[in-house]
Design a protein around this motif. Structure first.
Motif, PDB file in Angstrom:
ATOM      1  N   THR A 116       3.265   2.715 -15.173  1.00 24.33           N
ATOM      2  CA  THR A 116       3.175   3.033 -13.806  1.00 24.33           C
ATOM      3  C   THR A 116       2.901   1.898 -12.924  1.00 24.33           C
ATOM      4  OG1 THR A 116       2.256   5.162 -14.592  1.00 24.33           O
ATOM      5  CG2 THR A 116       1.973   4.733 -12.175  1.00 24.33           C
ATOM      6  N   ILE A 117       1.788   1.076 -13.214  1.00 19.47           N
ATOM      7  CA  ILE A 117       1.804  -0.149 -12.202  1.00 19.47           C
ATOM      8  C   ILE A 117       2.741  -1.083 -12.314  1.00 19.47           C
ATOM      9  CG2 ILE A 117       0.218  -2.211 -11.881  1.00 19.47           C
ATOM     10  CD1 ILE A 117      -1.185   0.623 -11.448  1.00 19.47           C
ATOM     11  N   GLU A 118       3.532  -1.049 -13.541  1.00 21.19           N
ATOM     12  CA  GLU A 118       4.709  -2.189 -13.561  1.00 21.19           C
ATOM     13  C   GLU A 118       5.921  -1.615 -12.600  1.00 21.19           C
ATOM     14  OE1 GLU A 118       6.902  -3.799 -17.417  1.00 21.19           O
ATOM     15  OE2 GLU A 118       7.321  -1.588 -16.968  1.00 21.19           O
ATOM     16  N   ASP A 119       5.951  -0.358 -12.395  1.00 20.21           N
ATOM     17  CA  ASP A 119       6.923   0.198 -11.572  1.00 20.21           C
ATOM     18  C   ASP A 119       6.601  -0.319 -10.057  1.00 20.21           C
ATOM     19  OD1 ASP A 119       9.077   1.978 -10.522  1.00 20.21           O
ATOM     20  OD2 ASP A 119       7.943   3.705 -10.755  1.00 20.21           O
ATOM     21  N   ILE A 120       5.220  -0.144  -9.975  1.00 18.34           N
ATOM     22  CA  ILE A 120       4.769  -0.653  -8.350  1.00 18.34           C
ATOM     23  C   ILE A 120       5.191  -2.053  -8.177  1.00 18.34           C
ATOM     24  CG2 ILE A 120       2.695  -0.842  -6.859  1.00 18.34           C
ATOM     25  CD1 ILE A 120       1.665   1.543  -8.252  1.00 18.34           C
ATOM     26  N   THR A 121       4.847  -2.825  -9.151  1.00 20.83           N
ATOM     27  CA  THR A 121       4.820  -4.222  -8.942  1.00 20.83           C
ATOM     28  C   THR A 121       6.351  -4.900  -9.022  1.00 20.83           C
ATOM     29  OG1 THR A 121       4.437  -4.666 -11.437  1.00 20.83           O
ATOM     30  CG2 THR A 121       2.451  -4.780  -9.980  1.00 20.83           C
ATOM     31  N   LEU A 122       7.147  -4.496  -9.845  1.00 21.29           N
ATOM     32  CA  LEU A 122       8.427  -4.738  -9.854  1.00 21.29           C
ATOM     33  C   LEU A 122       8.951  -4.050  -8.445  1.00 21.29           C
ATOM     34  CD1 LEU A 122       9.776  -3.869 -13.474  1.00 21.29           C
ATOM     35  CD2 LEU A 122       9.763  -6.138 -11.920  1.00 21.29           C
ATOM     36  N   ARG A 123       8.726  -3.017  -7.993  1.00 24.28           N
ATOM     37  CA  ARG A 123       9.208  -2.706  -6.637  1.00 24.28           C
ATOM     38  C   ARG A 123       8.872  -3.560  -5.462  1.00 24.28           C
ATOM     39  NH1 ARG A 123      12.675   1.450  -6.929  1.00 24.28           N
ATOM     40  NH2 ARG A 123      12.419   2.919  -8.458  1.00 24.28           N
ATOM     41  N   CYS A 143       0.934  -1.191   0.050  1.00 24.36           N
ATOM     42  CA  CYS A 143      -0.018   0.044   0.118  1.00 24.36           C
ATOM     43  C   CYS A 143       0.920   1.495  -0.122  1.00 24.36           C
ATOM     44  CB  CYS A 143      -1.015   0.020   1.184  1.00 24.36           C
ATOM     45  SG  CYS A 143      -2.355  -1.397   1.254  1.00 24.36           S
ATOM     46  N   GLU A 144       1.930   1.323   0.685  1.00 22.27           N
ATOM     47  CA  GLU A 144       2.915   2.372   0.773  1.00 22.27           C
ATOM     48  C   GLU A 144       3.445   2.807  -0.470  1.00 22.27           C
ATOM     49  OE1 GLU A 144       5.410   1.304   4.134  1.00 22.27           O
ATOM     50  OE2 GLU A 144       3.929   1.843   5.683  1.00 22.27           O
ATOM     51  N   LEU A 145       3.970   1.453  -0.991  1.00 20.56           N
ATOM     52  CA  LEU A 145       4.658   1.639  -2.384  1.00 20.56           C
ATOM     53  C   LEU A 145       3.642   2.229  -3.257  1.00 20.56           C
ATOM     54  CD1 LEU A 145       6.907  -1.310  -2.376  1.00 20.56           C
ATOM     55  CD2 LEU A 145       7.782   0.804  -2.659  1.00 20.56           C
ATOM     56  N   THR A 146       2.536   1.920  -3.579  1.00 25.11           N
ATOM     57  CA  THR A 146       1.528   2.265  -4.321  1.00 25.11           C
ATOM     58  C   THR A 146       1.023   3.635  -4.209  1.00 25.11           C
ATOM     59  OG1 THR A 146       0.503   0.056  -4.328  1.00 25.11           O
ATOM     60  CG2 THR A 146      -0.770   1.912  -5.122  1.00 25.11           C
ATOM     61  N   GLU A 147       1.090   4.127  -2.925  1.00 28.20           N
ATOM     62  CA  GLU A 147       0.839   5.508  -2.632  1.00 28.20           C
ATOM     63  C   GLU A 147       1.907   6.407  -3.262  1.00 28.20           C
ATOM     64  OE1 GLU A 147      -0.518   9.311  -1.210  1.00 28.20           O
ATOM     65  OE2 GLU A 147      -1.429   7.650  -2.103  1.00 28.20           O
ATOM     66  N   LYS A 148       3.094   6.029  -2.761  1.00 30.50           N
ATOM     67  CA  LYS A 148       4.330   6.779  -3.032  1.00 30.50           C
ATOM     68  C   LYS A 148       4.332   7.083  -4.794  1.00 30.50           C
ATOM     69  CE  LYS A 148       9.195   6.827  -2.783  1.00 30.50           C
ATOM     70  NZ  LYS A 148      10.459   6.128  -2.054  1.00 30.50           N
ATOM     71  N   ILE A 149       4.378   5.947  -5.298  1.00 35.79           N
ATOM     72  CA  ILE A 149       4.425   6.089  -7.048  1.00 35.79           C
ATOM     73  C   ILE A 149       3.294   6.784  -7.426  1.00 35.79           C
ATOM     74  CG2 ILE A 149       4.592   4.831  -9.069  1.00 35.79           C
ATOM     75  CD1 ILE A 149       6.274   2.699  -7.253  1.00 35.79           C
ATOM     76  N   MET A 150       2.013   6.769  -7.081  1.00 37.89           N
ATOM     77  CA  MET A 150       0.915   7.268  -7.813  1.00 37.89           C
ATOM     78  C   MET A 150       0.795   8.895  -7.408  1.00 37.89           C
ATOM     79  SD  MET A 150      -0.911   5.337  -9.767  1.00 37.89           S
ATOM     80  CE  MET A 150      -2.335   6.344  -9.995  1.00 37.89           C
ATOM     81  N   SER A 151       1.566   8.997  -6.143  1.00 39.10           N
ATOM     82  CA  SER A 151       1.389  10.550  -5.826  1.00 39.10           C
ATOM     83  C   SER A 151       2.081  11.341  -6.687  1.00 39.10           C
ATOM     84  CB  SER A 151       1.799  10.858  -4.442  1.00 39.10           C
ATOM     85  OG  SER A 151       3.056  10.205  -4.211  1.00 39.10           O
TER      86      SER A 151
END
Length: 458
Positions: free
Chosen positions: A137-144, A116-124
């Protein structure tokens, strides 16, 4: 007895037809030949099965039908020669068990907060009113998530480099220019400037970085770290010996590729359907809001309609179109047909998910079908099945739900275009062709107040 029916078209031409329109091709084949079809690759029969009873026969008959690692050798370029896909017998069973241990309940709960934290950080980072493409953008989240949460690499230069190499490998060969160059040069390694040479260069860099990380982590000998890399470093093989650094490295590759590629694709498709269908979005937001302002990740993943939405996204365009192949080792009967040794058997996931008898109005996105009926693992199988079922399937769904819930609860998004998103096939994965173009309209308010979705700093 007769072998299953199938087209007499040369295999190379069938491949071209499939590449041009995978879903139209498979729909036409199923309509003409039914739910068990034979294609001939030279002298080798390849039998595709989309009948649930037939799939059950294939997955459960381990005496005459073998899930050979050698059949997955094409994936060794990305997953290494000792990845779980390439292994057999007791070694395969042991490594699957080791990897599965990383996804136990307490570990999952701890991972949930970080997802949840990584998702919020990247989406913000998205600018309100400025269009963006959802998939990368989602790929950035899932790879992280794969690199930081599953593997346990903290953000830094090494983590960023590994992520960049994973992205480069995932995208290699998918652009029109890449396909033209590959058609010219083929699989010849003519150095870094040829398609194959560049691919091997990326692979070597990634493998070396991961190997170095495994070496350094082993030298630290920290038993307390809660991640897959630490689990594998301190694990024992089937003979009671520690795994080598090469084995640990290769075993990490499949889960990270799956986290970035398959999960990222499924979430991008979910965002598309949710924002294309207002009634789906409205019902989903109502369910999410019912948890209050600061829901626990485990409460989110238990939501029934969110689960149904994720399942329907995986049904209509499964990220994995086919299960991993099996080999007939001694004469066996499948769906009334006698199959000889040497026959390759493949469960056709896409065509199974498109059966009108299982999924009425099969081309329509209807999450309610998963609330009204419980499907068997041979009727709904987005992650394959049997001894080769995806190890990270449960985690992928867990990750999907939390990323979607975080985005939907915190942001108001819209699709940029009203035109339908078209699927595009690459490797095993079915991507959204345009990547799902969206715009962030505003931050979403929860019951009239600014929402704090997760607790903790990033």
């Amino acid at each position: 007895m007769k072998v299953p029916p199938g087209p007499k078209t040369p295999f190379w031409l069938l491949n071209l037809q499939f590449e041009a329109d995978p879903f139209g091709y498979m729909d036409a084949i199923s309509k003409r030949y039914g739910d068990i079809v034979t294609l001939m690759s030279g002298s080798t029969p390849i039998v595709y099965v989309s009948n649930p009873l037939g799939i059950k026969e294939v997955f459960t008959n381990t005496k005459e039908i073998a899930a050979k690692g050698a059949l997955n050798q094409n994936f060794a370029l990305g997953t290494g020669n000792q990845g779980v896909l390439q292994l057999d017998g007791l070694v395969h069973k042991n490594r699957r068990k080791l990897l599965m241990q990383s996804f136990h309940g307490a570990r999952m709960q701890a991972c949930g907060q970080r997802i949840c934290e990584l998702t919020e950080k990247i989406m913000s980072k998205q600018v309100i009113g400025k269009p963006f493409v959802a998939y990368p953008t989602i790929e950035d989240i899932t790879l992280r998530v794969g690199i930081e949460v599953v593997m346990g690499l903290q953000k830094g230069e090494c983590s960023d480099k590994i992520k960049h190499l994973f992205v480069s490998l995932l995208r290699d060969g998918k652009s029109p220019i890449d396909k033209i160059l590959r058609s010219i040069f083929g699989q010849r390694d003519l150095g870094k400037w040829s398609p194959e040479g560049y691919l091997l260069h990326l692979r070597q860099e990634l493998f070396q970085l991961l190997y170095t990380e495994v070496e350094e982590r082993r030298s630290q000998a920290n038993f307390s770290r809660p991640d897959m890399l630490s689990d594998l470093i301190f694990a024992k093989d089937e003979t009671g010996q520690p795994l080598s650094n090469e084995e640990v490295r290769d075993l990490l590759l499949s889960p990270i590729f799956a986290a970035g590629d398959a999960s990222g694709t499924a979430i991008a498709w979910s965002l598309y359907w949710i924002h294309r269908l207002p009634n789906v979005r409205s019902r989903l937001l109502s369910e999410l809001d019912s948890l209050g302002e600061n829901p626990d990740p485990m409460s989110i993943v238990a939501l029934p309609y969110l689960s149904a939405v994720c399942n329907e996204a995986l049904r209509i365009y499964p990220t994995q179109l086919f299960a991993f192949p099996r080999l007939v080792e001694s004469t066996v009967e499948v769906m009334g047909y006698e199959l000889n040794p040497g026959t390759v058997l493949i469960a056709n996931i896409y065509s199974t998910h498109q059966r009108e008898d299982l999924y009425p109005a099969r081309k329509e996105f209807q999450p309610e079908r998963f609330l009204e009926k419980q499907f068997s693992p041979y009727e709904f199988l987005p992650f394959g099945g049997g001894s080769r079922v995806c190890i990270g399937g449960t985690f992928a769904l867990f990750e999907m739900k939390l990323i979607l819930a975080t985005i939907l609860s915190r942001y108001q998004l819209e699709l940029v275009s009203k035109r339908p998103e078209r699927p595009k096939f690459g490797g095993l994965i079915c991507y959204p062709a345009s990547g799902v173009k969206m715009v962030m309209c505003d931050r979403r308010q929860h019951q009239g107040q600014s929402q704090t979705f997760v607790v903790g700093s990033v």
